[in-house]
Design an enzyme around this catalytic site. Structure first.
Site, PDB file in Angstrom:
ATOM      1  N   LYS A 271       0.857  -1.185   0.000  1.00 49.05           N
ATOM      2  CA  LYS A 271       0.000   0.000   0.000  1.00 49.05           C
ATOM      3  C   LYS A 271       0.893   1.235   0.000  1.00 49.05           C
ATOM      4  CE  LYS A 271      -3.422   2.532   2.815  1.00 49.05           C
ATOM      5  NZ  LYS A 271      -4.403   2.468   3.922  1.00 49.05           N
ATOM      6  N   ASP A 276      -2.965  10.069   3.377  1.00 46.96           N
ATOM      7  CA  ASP A 276      -4.361   9.648   3.472  1.00 46.96           C
ATOM      8  C   ASP A 276      -5.165  10.684   4.257  1.00 46.96           C
ATOM      9  OD1 ASP A 276      -6.764   8.359   3.571  1.00 46.96           O
ATOM     10  OD2 ASP A 276      -6.098   6.709   4.873  1.00 46.96           O
ATOM     11  N   LYS A 283     -10.997  12.624   7.203  1.00 46.57           N
ATOM     12  CA  LYS A 283     -10.663  12.296   8.590  1.00 46.57           C
ATOM     13  C   LYS A 283     -10.885  13.541   9.459  1.00 46.57           C
ATOM     14  CE  LYS A 283      -7.150   8.805   7.525  1.00 46.57           C
ATOM     15  NZ  LYS A 283      -7.776   7.620   8.116  1.00 46.57           N
ATOM     16  N   ASP A 354     -12.417   6.575   2.873  1.00 49.65           N
ATOM     17  CA  ASP A 354     -11.246   6.405   3.741  1.00 49.65           C
ATOM     18  C   ASP A 354     -10.799   4.939   3.792  1.00 49.65           C
ATOM     19  OD1 ASP A 354      -9.215   7.146   5.402  1.00 49.65           O
ATOM     20  OD2 ASP A 354     -10.459   7.412   7.194  1.00 49.65           O
ATOM     21  N   GLU A 356      -9.569   3.345   1.510  1.00 49.53           N
ATOM     22  CA  GLU A 356      -8.963   3.429   0.172  1.00 49.53           C
ATOM     23  C   GLU A 356      -7.864   2.414  -0.034  1.00 49.53           C
ATOM     24  OE1 GLU A 356      -7.922   5.056   2.681  1.00 49.53           O
ATOM     25  OE2 GLU A 356      -5.753   4.810   2.504  1.00 49.53           O
ATOM     26  N   ARG A 358      -7.586  -0.804   0.562  1.00 51.22           N
ATOM     27  CA  ARG A 358      -8.004  -2.051  -0.093  1.00 51.22           C
ATOM     28  C   ARG A 358      -8.317  -1.819  -1.570  1.00 51.22           C
ATOM     29  NH1 ARG A 358     -12.748  -2.668   4.206  1.00 51.22           N
ATOM     30  NH2 ARG A 358     -11.157  -1.572   5.393  1.00 51.22           N
TER      31      ARG A 358
HETATM   32  N1  BES Z   1      -4.680   4.440   6.586  1.00 50.94           N
HETATM   33  C1  BES Z   1      -5.832   4.112   7.335  1.00 50.94           C
HETATM   34  C2  BES Z   1      -5.554   3.102   8.444  1.00 50.94           C
HETATM   35  C3  BES Z   1      -4.650   3.561   9.556  1.00 50.94           C
HETATM   36  C4  BES Z   1      -5.183   4.024  10.740  1.00 50.94           C
HETATM   37  C5  BES Z   1      -3.286   3.464   9.424  1.00 50.94           C
HETATM   38  C6  BES Z   1      -4.351   4.412  11.770  1.00 50.94           C
HETATM   39  C7  BES Z   1      -2.456   3.865  10.447  1.00 50.94           C
HETATM   40  C8  BES Z   1      -2.979   4.332  11.616  1.00 50.94           C
HETATM   41  C9  BES Z   1      -6.903   3.512   6.421  1.00 50.94           C
HETATM   42  O1  BES Z   1      -6.898   3.948   5.114  1.00 50.94           O
HETATM   43  C10 BES Z   1      -8.227   3.875   6.988  1.00 50.94           C
HETATM   44  O2  BES Z   1      -8.527   5.012   7.068  1.00 50.94           O
HETATM   45  N2  BES Z   1      -8.967   2.842   7.380  1.00 50.94           N
HETATM   46  C11 BES Z   1     -10.258   3.002   7.930  1.00 50.94           C
HETATM   47  C12 BES Z   1     -11.135   1.963   7.288  1.00 50.94           C
HETATM   48  C13 BES Z   1     -12.577   2.095   7.631  1.00 50.94           C
HETATM   49  C14 BES Z   1     -13.149   3.339   7.004  1.00 50.94           C
HETATM   50  C15 BES Z   1     -13.288   0.851   7.142  1.00 50.94           C
HETATM   51  C16 BES Z   1     -10.162   2.757   9.418  1.00 50.94           C
HETATM   52  O3  BES Z   1      -9.438   1.872   9.834  1.00 50.94           O
HETATM   53  O4  BES Z   1     -10.808   3.492  10.173  1.00 50.94           O
HETATM   54 ZN    ZN Z   2      -8.024   5.719   4.772  1.00 50.93          ZN
HETATM   55 ZN    ZN Z   3      -5.030   4.585   4.383  1.00 57.03          ZN
END
Ligand code: BES
Ligand code: ZN
Ligand code: ZN
Length: 504
Positions: A271, A276, A283, A354, A356, A358
């Site tokens: 990834k 992000d 966010k 968010d 993204e 996957r």
């Molecule tokens: N990049 C984030 C995951 C992340 C969170 C990495 C904290 C490092 C530290 C990812 O893209 C994300 O935002 N995931 C969401 C998914 C959800 C919307 C299903 C998450 O984990 O909240």
């Molecule tokens: Zn994200």
């Molecule tokens: Zn992310």
């Protein structure tokens, strides 16, 4: 970042400051220290007498509050002043492992951060193989001394110049040192890339780094730009990129063993979200999101791992896909409710922009599966759920093949990049059902790391596959053993070790 801002980034700026082939740390195995050492560390195990070189008993060290616990350091003042002597705790004698020595070397390297010439005296090796000892000491010294200083006007850090390693049996140590230096260099390159601010490292810049370094590490590199990604039908990475002023890049790296028939073919997918923001599912304001420049930590780890393979004589072929773009909100951004078509034709309803990671990974996984490799491994800062479940010490490991997961776990144990397996529970697959597309990019409220992995599982075509979710381990809030504050480079050493050891 606007092009005006990018214009005033000095031409000397590099996203990989740790990689300076002309300045390497000179490690030597010695039987006695030269006069060159500014500081010498003596490893002391808890519950045993320190080597007499320290000139103090365990009782007098204990009076000063030093018991030899892992992470403890004590500066011993001496009449002559130099070299400075440090007692460095390695933990209980009966539970000493390679990890203890790696961590203690890192602690010593930090304790002596003002000095360029350091020695270490290891008398009790707990019958650890001397080659492994040399390797973990070199890793600890280099990773412990690591600091991201590229953007400081004045660096407070003194780089290591020479390290003398004194052990009873120095045979083997030298060979081990060479391995450790290569492994640490890969991890430091990964750290550099993840620590570099998003305005200083776009997807295009990452691709340029790969092109610039490829010959040094015997890699073939192919870059897919936006136009090429359209041709390839990579609707995931293009969808995520839609809101960005920066172009996406898919960086394909290929390592082929120099001699003989390859023992296997490994595909790796990383990834590479350069930043992000969450996109339209923006966010909320939170200092935590400063870390989202590291959302390309998976791609960085793979790149770091691939820099080690030729020099360590890897006999497997490795093809890596680094899926690089940032995730931004704008008038052109992808929206909730949009349906993206992945490479290979599966359709995905976007329920949260968010989620993204996957979406970029699915294109990479599908492309990898088309090559019919023996194994697919992906690594991604994928879910907050992995961070919540396992914290910053331990990454989540999931997959469809226990044999592969066991090999990944073995590489994890060898490198002290810890993983913990979570279930790929198929009952949760229905949480990803979509009313209008083949699958949705969002699961339910619970088991977020598992539902994300179930999503990825749809794109591996049944090929043996392991997935490492490094959302928690990509960074450290503090210096701690081999992990230095900031990006940890987690995964670079693990994946290097996996690629070296993998057998079909
Ligand atoms: N990049 C984030 C995951 C992340 C969170 C990495 C904290 C490092 C530290 C990812 O893209 C994300 O935002 N995931 C969401 C998914 C959800 C919307 C299903 C998450 O984990 O909240
Ligand atoms: Zn994200
Ligand atoms: Zn992310």
């Amino acid at each position: 970042m606007s092009s005006a801002l990018r214009e005033i980034i000095p031409p000397t700026f590099t996203p990989v400051p740790s990689y300076q082939p002309e300045t390497v740390v000179d490690f030597t195995a010695v039987t006695s220290f030269s006069d060159n050492c500014d500081a010498i560390g003596i490893f002391v195990a808890a519950g045993s007498e320190p080597d007499q070189a320290l000139g103090l008993s365990s009782d007098s060290l204990a009076l000063a509050g030093f018991e030899g616990k892992e992470g403890q350091t004590l500066l011993i003042p001496s009449a002559s002043g130099t070299p400075l002597l440090y007692a460095i705790g390695v933990g209980a004698r009966e539970s000493l492992t390679a990890d203890s020595f790696r961590a203690a070397a890192a602690t010593l390297s930090r304790a002596t951060a003002k000095f360029a010439h350091v020695g270490v005296h290891v008398s009790e090796t707990h019958s650890l193989d001397s080659e492994l000892l040399g390797q973990v000491l070199a890793e600890g010294f280099l990773l412990g001394r690591y600091r991201y200083n590229e953007l400081k006007s004045e660096s407070t850090m003194v780089p290591l110049a020479t390290v003398e390693i004194m052990t009873a049996s120095s045979s083997g140590v030298t060979a081990g040192i060479a391995r450790g230096v290569i492994a640490a260099r890969g991890a430091m390159i990964a750290r550099d890339l993840a620590n570099t601010p998003p305005g200083h490292l776009t997807a295009t810049d990452f691709a340029d780094v790969a092109l610039r370094l490829k010959d040094d590490f015997g890699l073939e590199v192919t870059i897919a730009d936006k136009k090429k990604l359209v041709e390839l039908g990579c609707g995931g990475i293009l969808g995520v990129n839609a809101g960005s002023a920066e172009e996406p890049r898919m960086i394909t790296l290929r390592y082929t063993p120099e001699t003989g028939t390859p023992t296997g073919h490994i595909a790796m997918i990383g990834k590479g979200i350069m930043y992000d923001s969450g996109g339209i599912s923006l966010k909320p304001s939170d200092p935590m999101h400063l870390l989202m420049k590291m959302d390309m930590g998976g791609a960085a780890a793979i790149f770091g791992a691939l820099t080690t393979l030729r020099d360590r004589g890897c006999t497997n072929t490795v093809t890596a896909f680094l899926m690089c773009t940032d995730n931004m909100p704008s008038g052109s951004a992808y929206k909730l409710g949009d349906v993206l078509t992945a490479r290979g034709g599966k359709t995905v309803e976007v329920k949260n922009t968010d989620a993204e990671g996957r979406l970029v990974m699915m294109d990479g996984l599908a492309l990898a599966a088309e090559q019919k490799p023996d194994v697919i491994v992906d690594i991604a800062t994928l879910t907050g759920a992995a961070l919540m479940a396992l914290g910053p010490e331990c990454a989540a490991l999931l997959g469809n093949n226990q044999g592969v997961l066991d090999q990944l776990a073995a590489a994890s144990a060898a490198t002290d990049e810890k993983v913990w397996q979570l279930p790929l529970e198929k009952k949760y697959r229905k949480l990803l059902d979509s009313d209008i597309a083949d699958i949705a990019n969002l699961g339910g409220q619970f088991a977020g790391a598992t539902t994300a992995a179930l999503f990825l599982n749809e794109f591996v075509a049944g090929i043996p596959w392991g997935h490492i979710d490094i959302a928690g381990t990509m960074q450290s809030a503090e210096d701690d053993g081999w992990r230095s504050k900031g990006a940890t480079g987690f995964g670079a050493r693990l994946l290097s070790e996996f690629a070296l050891g993998f057998r079909v």
